[in-house]
Design an enzyme around this catalytic site. Sequence first.
Site, mmCIF file in Angstrom:
data_model
loop_
_atom_site.group_PDB
_atom_site.id
_atom_site.type_symbol
_atom_site.label_atom_id
_atom_site.label_comp_id
_atom_site.label_asym_id
_atom_site.label_seq_id
_atom_site.Cartn_x
_atom_site.Cartn_y
_atom_site.Cartn_z
ATOM 1 N N SER A 119 0.829 -1.208 0.000
ATOM 2 C CA SER A 119 0.000 0.000 0.000
ATOM 3 C C SER A 119 0.861 1.255 0.000
ATOM 4 C CB SER A 119 -0.917 0.001 1.218
ATOM 5 O OG SER A 119 -0.200 -0.375 2.353
ATOM 6 N N HIS A 140 -2.501 -3.247 -6.386
ATOM 7 C CA HIS A 140 -2.967 -2.931 -5.034
ATOM 8 C C HIS A 140 -4.480 -3.137 -4.907
ATOM 9 C CE1 HIS A 140 -3.495 0.250 -1.642
ATOM 10 N NE2 HIS A 140 -3.310 -0.951 -1.138
ATOM 11 N N GLU A 152 -5.558 -0.802 -7.978
ATOM 12 C CA GLU A 152 -4.591 0.147 -8.536
ATOM 13 C C GLU A 152 -3.478 -0.657 -9.206
ATOM 14 O OE1 GLU A 152 -4.740 3.987 -5.557
ATOM 15 O OE2 GLU A 152 -3.689 2.225 -4.816
ATOM 16 N N ASN A 190 -4.476 5.841 -1.104
ATOM 17 C CA ASN A 190 -3.902 6.166 0.203
ATOM 18 C C ASN A 190 -3.351 7.589 0.271
ATOM 19 O OD1 ASN A 190 -4.579 3.900 1.666
ATOM 20 N ND2 ASN A 190 -2.830 2.734 0.897
HETATM 21 N N1 3HC Z 1 -15.296 -10.592 2.934
HETATM 22 C C1 3HC Z 1 -16.133 -10.873 1.929
HETATM 23 N N2 3HC Z 1 -17.364 -10.262 1.788
HETATM 24 C C2 3HC Z 1 -17.714 -9.362 2.713
HETATM 25 C C3 3HC Z 1 -16.873 -9.030 3.801
HETATM 26 C C4 3HC Z 1 -15.622 -9.695 3.894
HETATM 27 N N3 3HC Z 1 -14.757 -9.419 4.877
HETATM 28 N N4 3HC Z 1 -17.508 -8.090 4.551
HETATM 29 C C5 3HC Z 1 -18.686 -7.842 3.953
HETATM 30 N N5 3HC Z 1 -18.813 -8.592 2.843
HETATM 31 C C6 3HC Z 1 -19.926 -8.580 1.884
HETATM 32 C C7 3HC Z 1 -21.223 -9.037 2.499
HETATM 33 O O1 3HC Z 1 -21.393 -10.435 2.349
HETATM 34 C C8 3HC Z 1 -22.262 -8.273 1.677
HETATM 35 O O2 3HC Z 1 -22.457 -8.902 0.423
HETATM 36 P P1 3HC Z 1 -23.893 -8.756 -0.368
HETATM 37 O O3 3HC Z 1 -24.130 -7.298 -0.585
HETATM 38 O O4 3HC Z 1 -23.673 -9.513 -1.650
HETATM 39 O O5 3HC Z 1 -24.888 -9.385 0.554
HETATM 40 C C9 3HC Z 1 -21.563 -6.934 1.371
HETATM 41 O O6 3HC Z 1 -20.152 -7.197 1.529
HETATM 42 C C10 3HC Z 1 -22.008 -5.867 2.310
HETATM 43 O O7 3HC Z 1 -21.747 -6.319 3.628
HETATM 44 P P2 3HC Z 1 -22.650 -5.978 4.903
HETATM 45 O O8 3HC Z 1 -24.076 -5.765 4.459
HETATM 46 O O9 3HC Z 1 -22.381 -6.990 5.965
HETATM 47 O O10 3HC Z 1 -22.041 -4.639 5.499
HETATM 48 P P3 3HC Z 1 -21.812 -3.256 4.821
HETATM 49 O O11 3HC Z 1 -22.921 -2.889 3.901
HETATM 50 O O12 3HC Z 1 -21.452 -2.349 5.946
HETATM 51 O O13 3HC Z 1 -20.513 -3.474 3.925
HETATM 52 C C11 3HC Z 1 -18.202 -3.163 3.689
HETATM 53 C C12 3HC Z 1 -19.293 -3.864 4.474
HETATM 54 C C13 3HC Z 1 -18.188 -3.646 2.234
HETATM 55 C C14 3HC Z 1 -16.884 -3.534 4.349
HETATM 56 C C15 3HC Z 1 -18.490 -1.610 3.722
HETATM 57 O O14 3HC Z 1 -18.659 -1.193 5.038
HETATM 58 C C16 3HC Z 1 -17.380 -0.789 3.090
HETATM 59 O O15 3HC Z 1 -17.305 -0.653 1.875
HETATM 60 N N6 3HC Z 1 -16.512 -0.204 3.943
HETATM 61 C C17 3HC Z 1 -15.383 0.594 3.497
HETATM 62 C C18 3HC Z 1 -14.258 -0.338 3.131
HETATM 63 C C19 3HC Z 1 -13.074 0.395 2.620
HETATM 64 O O16 3HC Z 1 -13.015 1.616 2.545
HETATM 65 N N7 3HC Z 1 -12.048 -0.382 2.258
HETATM 66 C C20 3HC Z 1 -10.806 0.164 1.791
HETATM 67 C C21 3HC Z 1 -9.869 0.252 2.926
HETATM 68 S S1 3HC Z 1 -8.349 0.967 2.438
HETATM 69 C C22 3HC Z 1 -7.454 -0.322 1.880
HETATM 70 O O17 3HC Z 1 -7.844 -1.462 1.902
HETATM 71 C C23 3HC Z 1 -6.128 0.029 1.321
HETATM 72 C C24 3HC Z 1 -5.010 -0.381 2.213
HETATM 73 O O18 3HC Z 1 -3.839 -0.120 1.522
HETATM 74 C C25 3HC Z 1 -4.992 0.396 3.502
#
Ligand code: 3HC
Length: 294
Positions: A119, A140, A152, A190
Amino acid sequence: MPIERVGVVGCGLMGSGIAQVVAQAGCQVVVREVSAELIEKGLKSIEKNLQRLVEKGSLSEAQREQTRVRLRGTTSLDELRDSDLVIEAVIEQLPAKKELFATLDKICPQKTIFASNTSSISITDMATATQRPNRFLGLHFFNPVPVMKLVEVIRTISTDPNIFEEVVAFAERLGKTPVRTSDRTGFIVNRLLVPYMLDAIRALEEGVASIEDIDKSMKLGCGHPMGPLTLLDFVGLDTTCYIANVMFDEFKERRFAPPPLLKRMVLAGWHGRKAGRGFYDYTDPQNPRPMELT
Ligand code: 3HC
């Protein structure tokens, strides 16, 4: 030559998600961890995700079985020797990554493309550990990998443009939306996300609002799926602090410097959701409670 055989190094949160989506897309995947326990843990989490998809009806039993057959765990790097592409998703530490790529460079034939899921670490720096900087790039993914659409794709000044486009096409084949970027610390996401999350901690430190109200504001005021402090817990405070330090070293700008509260929480082992506590207490994971921090 299309990418058909993929090696994934690391079967933690990111590596297991990457192995899953690559196998689901029809490629043969060998995923490597350092111990049998870690491989078992990673494969179990993939199994759980596949089970969830079958229950929701978005994956058939037959597709799950085909995915399983295409996916193999190992503790030996030698088993990655037939890969068209190797994706590295190990600990965010430059010496560990360089050592790994130097070893892989000896194991894999010259045709194998190397990609890092880092990242924040310089792709150019990692590529210097190999004799193939033209076949070396960044790929990424975002957490949770099976859900987040973005990838990315990162080129260095040495990356062969044809290899770069081949990997962009591979990311599309995974059902992801690739964006093209260059080897600048933090890439696109990021670069923008980290200062935002750090500012949320500064707002908390300065008494602007409570943990819950900061999160509520960005969820309901800006339509974000998670507030910044929940997102910090989700990404991991240790990971965020590490990225912030790399970015601060690169740019020497205050907006990238980890705030004192973040450093203290990392020192105390409050690394977020995976540690059971961060800005929230996850004793009951369905009902996280804000911590008393200030
Ligand atoms: N693995 C697989 N599937 C998952 C999961 C996981 N860990 N968590 C949730 N899901 C799926 C669920 O099964 C659900 O699927 P569906 O819509 O087909 O039924 C869908 O995701 C939505 O889940 P939920 O209804 O339980 O919960 P939310 O609507 O709150 O969604 C989330 C969860 C997708 C994690 C949402 O909160 C989100 O998009 N959060 C922001 C995540 C984000 O910003 N990620 C980037 C982080 S930065 C990064 O990774 C970069 C690194 O370099 C730091």
